[in-house]
Structures are given as structure tokens and as C-alpha cells.
Write an enzyme that holds these catalytic residues in place. Structure first.
Site, PDB file in Angstrom:
ATOM      1  N   ASP A 350       0.835  -1.193   0.000  1.00  0.00           N
ATOM      2  CA  ASP A 350       0.000   0.000   0.000  1.00  0.00           C
ATOM      3  C   ASP A 350       0.876   1.251   0.000  1.00  0.00           C
ATOM      4  O   ASP A 350       1.865   1.338   0.738  1.00  0.00           O
ATOM      5  CB  ASP A 350      -0.892  -0.027   1.247  1.00  0.00           C
ATOM      6  CG  ASP A 350      -1.763   1.194   1.385  1.00  0.00           C
ATOM      7  OD1 ASP A 350      -2.656   1.375   0.544  1.00  0.00           O
ATOM      8  OD2 ASP A 350      -1.548   1.967   2.333  1.00  0.00           O
ATOM      9  N   GLU A 386       1.718  -0.449  -5.009  1.00  0.00           N
ATOM     10  CA  GLU A 386       0.777   0.620  -5.335  1.00  0.00           C
ATOM     11  C   GLU A 386       1.662   1.849  -5.528  1.00  0.00           C
ATOM     12  O   GLU A 386       2.128   2.437  -4.548  1.00  0.00           O
ATOM     13  CB  GLU A 386      -0.222   0.840  -4.211  1.00  0.00           C
ATOM     14  CG  GLU A 386      -1.235   1.925  -4.561  1.00  0.00           C
ATOM     15  CD  GLU A 386      -2.185   2.242  -3.407  1.00  0.00           C
ATOM     16  OE1 GLU A 386      -3.361   2.554  -3.688  1.00  0.00           O
ATOM     17  OE2 GLU A 386      -1.755   2.201  -2.243  1.00  0.00           O
TER      18      GLU A 386
END
Length: 710
Positions: A350, A386
Site C-alpha cells: 500500500d 501501489e
């Protein structure tokens, strides 16, 4: 009468965490600025026993306690300076969770004692003296000799991978065929009823939303909500306790391992969405739960101009300082643990750009990349970035180095633009359909570096993408200010649900168009759980705090035609090497074919696209020819792969268009295999068409198999 307190022996400074050796447990905690550390053990009734750790080695406080074993609840109290303006936030009134604990027991309950400061004096010199122990989770000593014998990780190649992004609880919380006691748990995810769904769908990997133990933010608790997605990590080694049907006394570790083993037995890999960029402690006003009280300046990036504040590249209040050896060690120890002890197959990071910042800029040569690349364990599993954060210069799609793959945000944006009717032409679409060579080829990566997706957990579901143009997030309690406002979508002319059959049919076709584009593209497709069922969130595009039917998969209201369409496409993709190639297309002529190419692009008039066509923003029709005789990679035995050849016709315009299907040497005829004008994608009968003019319906994708005379 209680027995005598166990003697605290010197123990060892390594490994960090709590480790049982058969007769006792060694506890080790790193803190560079502590004056003293108390190990706090808790009885079953909550009675606390404090033990001062007298030994320090290399800034690690350690001790070994005989007779303390698995199941023991514990925490720390760390003594030191409380000087927020200097970055110091030590406060022995706060019970702190061991960042290396393998399991967590208890919930976080909102109470003033969670906060280290007095009243509104966030930067004041006086610390809050209320004891937080009754209101915070504790660590658990774990020893779990799990029987991994027979576990066979699938090790699916990247080019063969189809990812299914799914929430552990949401997958089965409402599943009628999963026993009630197992719904919403690791055991529920591994239940045959759900595993059979995965196998029928044809996916090869589940990408689980965060399962590191997390807690809800105070602002959500004040509104009577909770963090559902889990991007608020508190413990990087512990499976989230609430997802366990076995309780939180360490049974969650065994249950998680059992889930992995059962998914592996079904041929499905397990990828974890991990949040190493920030923690649940928030900004300077946030609670003191673990790292903030253990060594605030040692773990977090502090503002150079005001060390009472945090540098926030994540939008969540703080950013872990991955430049520091102790933080790098924490991350790498965690990653290795999940691979070696929990047998997971990869990670999706993330806001990965936040991990790659050396000073302020995102740096391809950062320490984080270095340690990942040289690690013999972590470098050999699937790594997905990401590739953005919320800081300046944080959007880094295409810039992560090998062996990283990336969530391709450009793919999502392009495909949405095309099907929403934006006049963006076909040039960018062509790159996205063929693996995004403009992003990933220059540094030696392959097409599978591109994780292609149209939807994800964050944003509209696919059904909502074609139903709403405006988010409906009022239930989140933020006056509809949260969530993305620019979604690159189209509601087909009516906002929200409608009984108009023409609108309903058009929306269903638009869903199929997005999915057909995704599953016919080179790269690695990622499906969002529920999109194959027609799931809606009633227009909420930021359902991070909706732990209810809004977010859970709806197993009662299933779109059977859509399910048939998706499974048909996935099967076709997995059986067709030409649709999932490992090398970028060259556009070269294939010897002995009479002049065909491995990849060719056709305009509606049947001619190959010209330079003018590539820059025509009004062009909404594209033909992509893939020659199965021109596959550029070989199998493990060195043999060249051969496959059928296909022509993909994609038309995003609202009105029908006539296209000229190319004849010899490209094809002698074509068989229509998939058409999004049909509810299940399958033509009602075998349809063979000759080269020449054909009318494509408005907003449609055709997949035509090339037929050649013997």
C-alpha cells in the site's frame, strides 16, 4: 495464593519479540532513547505484573522469564523523556504493544487515557498519567508448530496469474453455505463453498485486504463506525484477531496457516495487502499504542521544522521512517515471517512510494529497494507496488525497478475514459491493451509488470461505475466530502437505479465491456471481489468504514448471466497463451505467414492504423490482431508456444459502426467467440463471418478467432 514472581534472567537481545523455548520466554524490545523498560504480564483476570528489564544490548532491552509460555498476555511500559517538541513521547502510563508480537488479544476502546498528552496541550511538556492498560490490546506469546507437511505453494507464473482482490470478512460474512460460526473468518475463506467459487471463476490468486492486526481510528469510533478495510495497522506479525473463529489467544495463527494450506491445495496463491507506510497511531493528536511510546523519533518521520509533528506522505497522519535500520529490520523481519512461517506467496504494498522516499523524493535507489532486492526470501515472492502516495511527486506508475510489478493506475484511467465516452482516441488504449510497454519495457521488465485493473476496493464497484456519476458516501459521516470525486465514469444517462429496460441493458453491456477489455489485455488482470456477481455499494465509493451489507458480498442477488460471462472469459484467457504473453510485442512480420505480424492494428476501413489515426482523439474504434504463431516466449523445455490467432474489435461509440475485417493473409474467415452484446458473451449459435464489411453494435467488444484454410 499466587506463586512467586518469575525471576527475570538476562536472556538475549535477539530475536526481537517474545519467543518461547520450551521452559521460558525471551522478551526483546528495541528502543534507542528509553531510560527503562517494564515488561507487563497479565493474568486471565487482567491483573498486571511488572518486571523491569535490566539488560540492554545494542539498544535492545531484553530478559528471559522461566515458566512463562504460550498464551501469556503481555505489553510494555517504556520510561523516558516526554518532550514533544524534541520528538520524545515516552510515557509509562501507556501500555504499549510489542511491534513483534505474533498475536493480539483484546480490542481498542475509546478512552482519554489512549492519548499521551494532557487535555488540549498536544505539544505541552506534561504527559497524561491515566493508565491505558484497560483500553488497549495486549500481545500474546505464541508457539505454533503447524504441520505444514504436504503444503505445496502453487508458484503460478506471473503471466498465468489472475488475481482476485477480496476482503476476508466480506467474502463470506453473508454466505449461506458457510456455517454461521465460520462466516467472515479465515476458516470461512477456506471453506469449500468459497474455494469452489474461486475455482469456478478461474482465478489463481487471492489478494487479501490487510490482515495484519489493525484497529479503528478514534474519529471513526466517535461516530460509532469502525475501520472495515484494515489500512490502519498496529501489529505487523499478527493475523487480525477478529477474522478468527478460534478466538484471539493465538488460535488465529493456526487458523490463518490452515487457510493458506487449504488454498494452496486448491492451486490458489495467497497475496497480502500490506501497510508498511504508516501505523494506527496517527498524527501528533493520535493515540499512543506502540511505536510512538517505544521510540517515536526512531520509527517515524518527524517534521524537521517542528519535531512535535509528523511528515505525512500517506494522508493518515504519520509515515514510517524506512531510512532507519530499526524500521527496515521491522519491515523485512515481518515480510520474511509471513513467507517462511505463514507460507504466503506475495505482497501488495500500500502507498509504496512512501517506502521509497530517501529524503523527500521517491528514490529508485532507496534503502528499502536495496534490502528487498538482496533478500533471498522476499525477493523470490510476488511483489506488487501501489506506485503512489499523497506527497509531492508521489505518483510513480512505471518507475519502480525490477522485479516489482505495479498496480497500473494508467490502465484503469484509460479504460474508464474510453468506455465513459471521453474523446481520448486509441493511442493510449493500445499501450494498455498490450502490456504498457511505454511504462515497463525500458528497464527490462516484462508485460506482467502491469497489474491491470478497472476497479479495486477503493472506489466504485463495477456495477456502480456504470450506474452513478456522483458518489453517495453520506453514511460515512463526512458530509460526502470523502472519496474520489472524479471517477472517469458514465451512468448511461440516468443517475442511480432505474426500471428503464434500455438503460439497464446498456449498463449491463458496459460492465461486460470493461471486463472484456481487462481480460483480453496483456498483463496481469485483477478482478475485484463481487464484480463478477454484479455487487453494488449503492454508490458509496469509499466504503472503508462500512462493515455491513454495503461492503459484504451479496450471495443472494447474483447476476447469473454476468457470472457466466466472466467465467467464460477467464477460461478463454487461461487456455490462450496469445492473450497472456510474457514478452512485449515487436510488430515484426512472422516468417512463412505471407506477411502477418505478431501484433497489428486495424482502422474501421480495414487498413492498418496510420500516424494520423494514432493521434485522432475522435477515433473510438480499434482492431487488434494477435497472431498465435508469433508468440515470443518458450516453455520450460525450450519449445515455442503456438496458439490460435485472434482479432479483437473494440468500439466505444454509441452508434453502430461498419468495420472491414481484414482478409488473407490475416485470415480466410473468422469465428465470433465473444461478443459483449450478448448477456453471457456467447453468440446464440456458431457464427462464422467472411472478411469484409461487418456492422459492430454501439459500445461493444468482439473477440474473433482467425480461421485459415488447411
Amino acid at each position: 495464593m499466587p506463586g512467586p514472581a518469575p525471576e527475570v534472567l538476562p536472556g538475549s537481545h535477539a530475536p526481537l519479540g517474545a519467543h518461547w523455548d520450551g521452559t521460558g520466554t525471551n522478551f526483546a524490545l528495541w528502543s534507542s532513547g528509553a531510560h527503562a523498560v517494564d515488561l507487563c504480564l497479565f493474568d486471565a483476570d487482567g491483573t498486571e505484573h511488572r518486571h523491569r528489564l535490566e539488560e540492554t544490548t545494542h539498544q535492545v532491552w531484553h530478559g528471559r522469564l522461566i515458566g512463562v509460555g504460550p498464551g501469556q498476555r503481555y505489553g510494555y511500559r517504556v520510561h523516558g523523556a516526554y518532550e514533544p517538541l524534541a520528538g520524545q513521547r515516552y510515557n509509562p502510563a501507556k501500555l504499549l504493544l510489542d511491534p513483534y508480537t505474533r498475536a493480539v488479544d483484546g480490542d481498542l476502546r475509546l478512552h482519554p487515557s489512549l492519548f499521551g498528552y494532557v487535555g488540549d496541550a498536544v505539544d505541552g511538556g506534561a504527559h497524561d498519567r491515566q493508565d491505558s492498560a484497560p483500553y488497549v490490546p495486549r500481545g500474546v506469546v505464541v508457539h505454533d508448530p503447524f504441520p505444514w507437511d504436504g503444503d505445496r505453494p502453487p508458484r503460478t507464473s506471473w503471466s498465468d496469474t489472475v488475481i482476485y482482490e477480496v476482503h476476508v470478512k466480506g467474502a463470506t460474512a453473508a454466505h449461506p453455505d458457510v456455517p454461521p460460526a465460520l462466516r467472515g473468518t479465515y476458516a470461512g475463506l477456506a471453506h469449500p463453498a468459497f474455494v469452489e467459487h474461486l475455482l469456478a471463476l478461474g482465478v489463481t490468486a487471492v489478494e487479501l485486504l490487510p490482515v495484519h492486526h489493525f484497529v479503528s481510528e478514534p474519529h471513526l469510533l466517535r461516530r460509532g463506525l469502525t475501520n472495515y478495510w484494515g489500512y490502519n495497522t498496529l501489529a505487523y506479525f499478527a493475523p487480525h484477531a477478529a477474522y478468527s473463529s478460534a478466538g484471539s489467544g493465538g488460535g488465529q495463527v493456526t487458523e490463518f496457516k490452515t487457510m493458506v494450506k487449504q488454498l494452496h491445495a486448491a492451486g490458489i496463491e495467497v497475496i497480502l495487502d500490506v501497510v508498511y507506510n504508516h501505523t494506527a497511531e496517527g498524527d501528533h493528536t493520535g493515540p499512543t499504542l506502540s511505536l510512538k511510546g517505544i521510540d517515536n523519533p526512531g520509527y517515524y518521520r518527524l517534521d524537521g521544522g517542528n519535531r512535535a509533528r509528523y511528515t505525512d506522505y500517506t494522508g493518515c497522519g504519520n509515515t514510517l521512517d524506512v531510512r532507519r535500520p530499526a524500521v527496515l529490520a521491522l519491515l523485512m523481519d515481518s515480510l520474511r515471517y509471513w513467507v517462511t512461517e505463514m507460507h504466503v506467496d506475495g505482497f501488495r504494498f500500500d502507498l509504496a512510494s512512501a517506502l521509497a522516499r530517501s529524503m523527500h523524493d521517491v528514490d529508485r535507489l532507496s534503502a528499502f529497494f536495496d534490502v528487498v532486492h538482496q533478500d533471498p526470501v522476499v525477493s523470490n515472492v510476488k511483489l506488487i507496488a501501489e506506485p503512489w502516495d499523497v506527497g509531492p511527486g508521489g505518483y510513480q506508475v512505471g518507475n519502480f525497478p525490477p522485479p516489482w510489478t505495479e498496480w497500473n493506475g494508467r490502465y484503469r484511467d484509460t479504460v474508464r475514459d474510453v468506455w465513459s465516452g471521453a474523446h481520448v482516441g486509441v493511442r493510449d488504449l493500445a499501450y494498455r491493451l498490450t502490456g504498457s510497454s511505454d511504462l515497463y519495457r525500458s528497464d527490462g521488465r516484462r508485460p506482467f509488470a502491469s497489474i491491470n485493473f478497472v476497479t479495486a476496493h477503493d472506489g466504485f464497484t463495477l456495477a456502480d461505475l456504470v450506474t452513478y456519476e456522483h458518489k453517495r458516501n453520506q453514511a460515512n459521516g463526512e458530509d460526502n466530502r470523502d472519496g474520489e470525486s472524479h471517477n472517469r465514469n458514465w451512468n448511461c444517462g440516468v443517475e442511480g437505479p432505474t426500471d428503464d429496460p434500455a438503460i439497464t441493458e446498456l449498463r449491463a453491456r458496459q460492465v461486460r465491456n470493461h471486463l472484456a477489455t481487462l481480460l483480453l489485455s496483456t498483463g496481469v488482470p485483477m478482478l475485484t471481489a463481487g464484480d463478477e456477481l454484479g455487487r453494488t455499494q449503492q454508490g458509496n465509493n469509499n466504503a472503508y468504514c462500512q462493515d455491513n451489507e454495503v461492503s459484504w458480498l451479496d450471495w443472494k442477488d447474483v447476476d447469473d448471466d454476468l457470472w457466466a460471462f466472466v467465467t467464460r472469459l477467464v477460461r478463454l484467457r487461461r487456455s490462450s497463451p496469445v492473450l497472456r504473453q510474457e514478452a512485449f510485442f515487436e510488430g515484426h512480420e512472422i516468417p512463412g505467414t505471407g506477411g502477418t505480424r505478431d501484433l497489428a492494428w486495424f482502422a474501421p476501413d480495414g487498413g492498418q492504423l496510420t500516424t494520423h489515426d494514432w493521434f485522432d482523439t475522435g477515433l473510438q474504434t480499434l482492431g487488434m490482431y494477435l497472431d498465435g504463431r508469433g508468440i515470443r516466449h518458450r516453455d520450460a523445455h525450450g519449445r515455442r508456444l503456438m496458439d490460435d490467432s485472434y482479432l479483437v474489435q473494440l468500439h466505444a461509440g454509441g452508434d453502430p459502426v461498419t468495420v472491414d475485417l481484414p482478409g488473407p493473409p490475416w485470415a480466410d474467415a473468422y469465428e465470433l467467440v465473444i461478443s459483449t452484446e450478448y448477456q453471457t458473451g456467447a453468440p446464440p449459435e456458431r457464427t462464422v463471418v467472411a472478411p469484409g464489411p461487418m456492422q459492430l453494435p454501439g459500445r461493444c467488444v468482439w473477440l474473433l478467432r482467425v480461421l485459415r484454410r488447411p
